[in-house]
Design a protein around this motif. Structure first.
Motif, PDB file in Angstrom:
ATOM      1  N   GLY A 148      -3.704  -7.440  -5.897  1.00  0.00           N
ATOM      2  CA  GLY A 148      -4.734  -7.424  -4.843  1.00  0.00           C
ATOM      3  C   GLY A 148      -4.819  -6.036  -4.221  1.00  0.00           C
ATOM      4  O   GLY A 148      -5.919  -5.485  -4.021  1.00  0.00           O
ATOM      5  N   ALA A 149      -3.675  -5.442  -3.939  1.00  0.00           N
ATOM      6  CA  ALA A 149      -3.654  -4.118  -3.300  1.00  0.00           C
ATOM      7  C   ALA A 149      -4.219  -3.060  -4.242  1.00  0.00           C
ATOM      8  O   ALA A 149      -4.930  -2.139  -3.801  1.00  0.00           O
ATOM      9  CB  ALA A 149      -2.221  -3.768  -2.898  1.00  0.00           C
ATOM     10  N   ILE A 150      -3.944  -3.215  -5.559  1.00  0.00           N
ATOM     11  CA  ILE A 150      -4.482  -2.244  -6.532  1.00  0.00           C
ATOM     12  C   ILE A 150      -6.013  -2.339  -6.555  1.00  0.00           C
ATOM     13  O   ILE A 150      -6.709  -1.323  -6.579  1.00  0.00           O
ATOM     14  CB  ILE A 150      -3.870  -2.478  -7.937  1.00  0.00           C
ATOM     15  N   SER A 151      -6.532  -3.582  -6.485  1.00  0.00           N
ATOM     16  CA  SER A 151      -8.005  -3.724  -6.447  1.00  0.00           C
ATOM     17  C   SER A 151      -8.558  -3.039  -5.210  1.00  0.00           C
ATOM     18  O   SER A 151      -9.573  -2.335  -5.279  1.00  0.00           O
ATOM     19  CB  SER A 151      -8.418  -5.198  -6.376  1.00  0.00           C
ATOM     20  N   GLU A 152      -7.889  -3.235  -4.079  1.00  0.00           N
ATOM     21  CA  GLU A 152      -8.398  -2.628  -2.839  1.00  0.00           C
ATOM     22  C   GLU A 152      -8.393  -1.100  -2.907  1.00  0.00           C
ATOM     23  O   GLU A 152      -9.371  -0.457  -2.523  1.00  0.00           O
ATOM     24  CB  GLU A 152      -7.533  -3.063  -1.651  1.00  0.00           C
ATOM     25  N   ILE A 153      -7.268  -0.521  -3.369  1.00  0.00           N
ATOM     26  CA  ILE A 153      -7.222   0.946  -3.376  1.00  0.00           C
ATOM     27  C   ILE A 153      -8.171   1.511  -4.433  1.00  0.00           C
ATOM     28  O   ILE A 153      -8.714   2.591  -4.252  1.00  0.00           O
ATOM     29  CB  ILE A 153      -5.783   1.520  -3.520  1.00  0.00           C
ATOM     30  N   SER A 154      -8.374   0.755  -5.517  1.00  0.00           N
ATOM     31  CA  SER A 154      -9.329   1.220  -6.536  1.00  0.00           C
ATOM     32  C   SER A 154     -10.726   1.241  -5.945  1.00  0.00           C
ATOM     33  O   SER A 154     -11.468   2.229  -6.093  1.00  0.00           O
ATOM     34  CB  SER A 154      -9.322   0.308  -7.765  1.00  0.00           C
ATOM     35  N   ALA A 155     -11.068   0.152  -5.252  1.00  0.00           N
ATOM     36  CA  ALA A 155     -12.408   0.076  -4.644  1.00  0.00           C
ATOM     37  C   ALA A 155     -12.586   1.166  -3.591  1.00  0.00           C
ATOM     38  O   ALA A 155     -13.698   1.662  -3.371  1.00  0.00           O
ATOM     39  CB  ALA A 155     -12.606  -1.309  -4.019  1.00  0.00           C
ATOM     40  N   TYR A 195       0.827  -1.221   0.000  1.00  0.00           N
ATOM     41  CA  TYR A 195       0.000   0.000   0.000  1.00  0.00           C
ATOM     42  C   TYR A 195       0.856   1.263   0.000  1.00  0.00           C
ATOM     43  O   TYR A 195       0.533   2.249  -0.663  1.00  0.00           O
ATOM     44  CB  TYR A 195      -0.944  -0.017   1.205  1.00  0.00           C
ATOM     45  N   ALA A 196       1.961   1.237   0.770  1.00  0.00           N
ATOM     46  CA  ALA A 196       2.822   2.427   0.830  1.00  0.00           C
ATOM     47  C   ALA A 196       3.457   2.691  -0.530  1.00  0.00           C
ATOM     48  O   ALA A 196       3.601   3.844  -0.941  1.00  0.00           O
ATOM     49  CB  ALA A 196       3.905   2.249   1.887  1.00  0.00           C
TER      50      ALA A 196
END
Ligand SMILES: Cc1cc2nc3c(=O)[nH]c(=O)nc-3n(C[C@H](O)[C@H](O)[C@H](O)COP(=O)(O)O)c2cc1C
Ligand code: SF4
Length: 500
Positions: A143-150, A108-109
Motif C-alpha cells: 500500500g505504501a509503495i502504491s502511495e509513494i509511486s503515485a 514510509y520511512a
C-alpha cells in the motif's frame, strides 16, 4: 502548590511515531519526504559522507557502520550493470519484533531510506525482502509503495516486495540474496559487495553451467575487470533512520545516544514481563530501564535469572541489568546488542531448559552446508534435551562442551558461532545448576520453546508454536529424514535433472 513530576522517559519517536502514520499525507505532514528531496539535490558522495558522519550502525545485528558499508558497495559498482538495494525485512531472531512494528506504523520511512540508498548507489531496483507469513506487513508495504509511486517519489526506481520463506537463515544476508535469485536460503561464501543479485558468467565465451555455484558466477570488483554489480543490504530499522539523517543532518542524529552508538534503538522485550512490547529508546538507556519502559517491568514476584539477547550473543545475568544499551557497553561485558530483542528469563526457569531450547532452535535452523554446524549442533541439542529430561550423566555434559569446541570449524555463516556462544555462556553462567542437571536421576524439566515471535501487540506476545514440530531436515513430517536441508535440496535437484 505541588509541581507536576515528569517521569523520566527515554522513549523517542524518531522511527516509531507516537501515532502510526495511516497515510503518506500523515508522514509528509510530520516532515517525511525531505530526506529524499535533499538527497536528490546533492551528489551520491555527499549523501554517503553525511551518513558516515552520523555514525549510524546497522540494526540487523552486527552494528556495522552504515556509511562505511554504503561507501564500500559504491566502490564496487559495475560500469555496466546497476547495483541493487535490498531491505532485510526477514525478522526471525527469537525475541525480536521491531522490524514488523516499524513497517506497521511507519513503512514510509523505510521506503524513503531505501530510495535514498538507491540514489546513493545509482540503483534502479529495490527489493523489500519479507516473509510470506508476514501478511499484514506485506500489505502495508505494498500500500505504501502504491502511495509513494503515485506521489512521484520513485522516479525510475522499481520497488518490489518479496514474500520469502519462514526459515531463520533467510535473514542472513547472503541466504536472502539466494532466495531473491530463486533458490533456498543457504548462505553463500561471497559477501554482498562481491556478489549481488544479477549473476554474470565469467566471460562472454563462458557458458553458465546453471549450477548457481559461486564458481560459475563473476564477482564485483573495484576495477573495471568485471561487469558484475554488488548489492546493498540493510535492515528495516537501519533504512528507517536514513531519511531523517539526510534531512536534519548528522549532528542532529548524534544529539541522542552515545558517541559510538548514536541515535535510538528499537527494542523488543518479552518473557517474564508484565507487558511484552516494542519501544524506541535512546542508545545508552540501561537494560533495566528498557525492561521497565518497553516491557512494563517484571511479572509480579518474578526475579530475573537471565536475559537472552535473541540467540546471537552471550546471555546476560541479573547482575548485568544496569548495562547500557550500546554496541560498546554490550561488547565490554562480552556480549552484544544484536537486534535488541531481549527475552527475560525468570528465576523459576531451569538453566538447562533454556540451553536445550536455544540449542534446539539453532540446530534445527542449520542448513547443513558445514558438517560440524549440522552434526555437532544436532548432538549438542540432543544431549541437552536428555539432560533436561533427567536422562543424562556427567559424560554427556563433557561431550556437550567438546562439541561446542568444534561446532564452528569451517562455518560459512555466523549461526554456528551463535550456537557456541549462547550455549557456552549458559553453561558457564549457571555451571553448578547445569552440573546438577547432568547427574543421573535429576528432576526432569520441560525444554523451553525458543522460537520466532509470531505476533506481539497489546494483548501479548505469541511464539511460533509450530516450531516445536520442525525437524532437522526443515520438514514438519512426523519423523526426521536424517538428511540435512541442503542434502534434501540436492536430491530434489538431481531428481529434477533425471526427470528432465
Ligand atoms: C542466522 C542469521 C540470521 C539473520 N537474520 C537477520 C534478520 O532477520 N534481519 C536482518 O536485518 N538481519 C539479519 N541477519 C544479519 C544480516 O546478515 C545482515 O548483517 C544485515 O541484514 C545487514 O543490515 P545492517 O547493516 O543494516 O544491519 C542475520 C544474520 C544471521 C547470521
Ligand atoms: S554455519 Fe551452519 S547455518 Fe551457516 S552455512 Fe554452515 S551449516 Fe549452514
Amino acid at each position: 502548590m505541588t509541581e507536576l513530576v515528569h517521569l523520566e522517559t527515554h522513549i523517542d519517536n524518531r522511527v516509531l511515531p507516537a501515532v502510526p502514520y495511516a497515510t503518506l499525507a500523515d508522514y509528509i505532514a510530520a516532515g517525511g519526504g525531505k530526506g529524499l528531496e535533499a538527497a536528490r539535490a546533492v551528489s551520491a558522495e555527499t549523501v554517503i559522507e553525511e551518513l558516515a558522519a552520523s555514525g549510524l550502525r546497522g540494526r540487523g545485528g552486527a552494528g556495522f557502520p552504515t556509511g562505511v558499508k554504503w561507501r564500500t558497495i559504491r566502490s564496487f559498482a559495475s560500469d555496466t550493470l546497476n547495483t541493487s538495494v535490498v531491505v532485510n525485512a526477514a525478522e526471525g531472531e527469537p525475541g525480536t519484533y521491531k522490524d514488523r512494528t516499524i513497517i506497521r506504523v511507519n513503512p514510509y520511512a523505510v521506503l524513503e531510506g531505501a530510495l535514498i540508498a538507491a540514489r546513493a548507489m545509482d540503483a534502479k531496483s529495490i527489493v523489500v525482502a519479507t516473509k510470506s507469513e508476514f501478511t499484514d506487513e506485506g500489505e502495508r508495504l505494498r500500500g505504501a509503495i502504491s502511495e509513494i509511486s503515485a506521489a512521484g517519489w520513485c522516479n525510475d526506481v522499481e520497488i518490489g516486495v518479496l514474500d520469502g520463506p519462514s526459515e531463520y537463515l533467510y535473514g542472513e544476508e547472503t541466504a536472502l540474496l539466494e532466495v531473491i535469485d530463486g533458490r533456498p536460503p543457504f548462505p553463500r561464501i561471497a559477501p554482498p559487495f562481491r556478489r549481488g543479485i544479477d549473476e554474470v558468467v565469467k566471460s562472454d565465451a563462458d557458458v553458465d553451467s546453471g549450477s548457481g555455484l559461486p564458481a560459475d558466477v563473476r564477482m564485483a570488483t573495484t576495477d573495471a575487470s568485471s561487469a558484475a554489480p554488488p548489492v546493498l543490504v540493510n535492515n528495516v530499522e537501519t533504512m528507517a533512520n536514513v531519511a531523517a539523517i539526510i534531512a536534519k543532518g548528522a549532528e542532529w542524529f548524534r544529539s541522542v545516544g552515545t558517541a559510538e552508538s548514536p541515535g535510538t534503538i528499537v527494542c523488543t522485550i518479552t518473557g517474564a514481563v508484565r507487558k511484552p512490547g516494542v519501544a524506541e529508546l535512546r542508545m545508552g538507556t540501561s537494560l533495566r530501564e528498557a525492561i521497565d519502559q518497553a516491557g512494563g517491568g517484571l511479572l509480579p514476584g518474578a526475579q530475573v535469572k537471565a536475559v537472552l539477547v535473541g540467540v546471537s550473543n552471550t546471555v546476560l545475568t541479573a547482575d548485568q541489568l544496569d548495562t547500557e544499551l550500546s554496541y560498546e557497553a554490550m561488547k565490554a561485558i562480552g556480549s552484544g546488542l544484536g537486534s535488541a530483542g531481549f527475552i527475560v528469563v525468570g528465576d523459576n526457569t531451569a538453566a538447562v531448559s533454556i540451553a536445550a531450547g536455544a540449542s534446539r532452535f539453532l540446530a534445527v535452523e542449520s542448513c547443513g552446508q558445514c558438517t560440524p554446524c549440522q552434526q555437532d549442533g544436532a548432538e549438542i541439542a540432543d544431549l541437552l534435551g536428555n539432560m533436561a529430561g533427567g536422562q543424562a550423566g556427567p559424560e554427556d555434559l563433557a561431550m556437550v562442551r567438546k562439541r561446542l569446541g568444534t561446532i564452528t570449524t569451517g562455518a560459512r555463516c555466523s549461526l554456528a558461532t551463535q550456537h557456541q556462544v549462547v550455549v557456552s555462556s549458559l553453561l558457564d553462567a549457571f555451571a553448578d545448576e547445569i552440573e546438577a542437571s547432568a547427574e543421573p536421576g535429576s528432576t526432569p524439566v520441560d525444554i523451553e520453546l525458543i522460537a520466532a515471535l509470531e505476533f506481539l501487540d497489546d494483548q501479548g506476545a505469541r511464539l511460533d508454536a509450530s516450531f516445536a514440530a520442525k525437524q532437522l531436515d526443515w520438514t514438519y513430517d512426523e519423523s526426521d529424514s536424517g538428511k540435512s536441508p541442503v542434502e534434501r535440496f540436492t536430491d530434489h535437484r538431481t531428481t529434477e535433472t533425471d526427470d528432465g
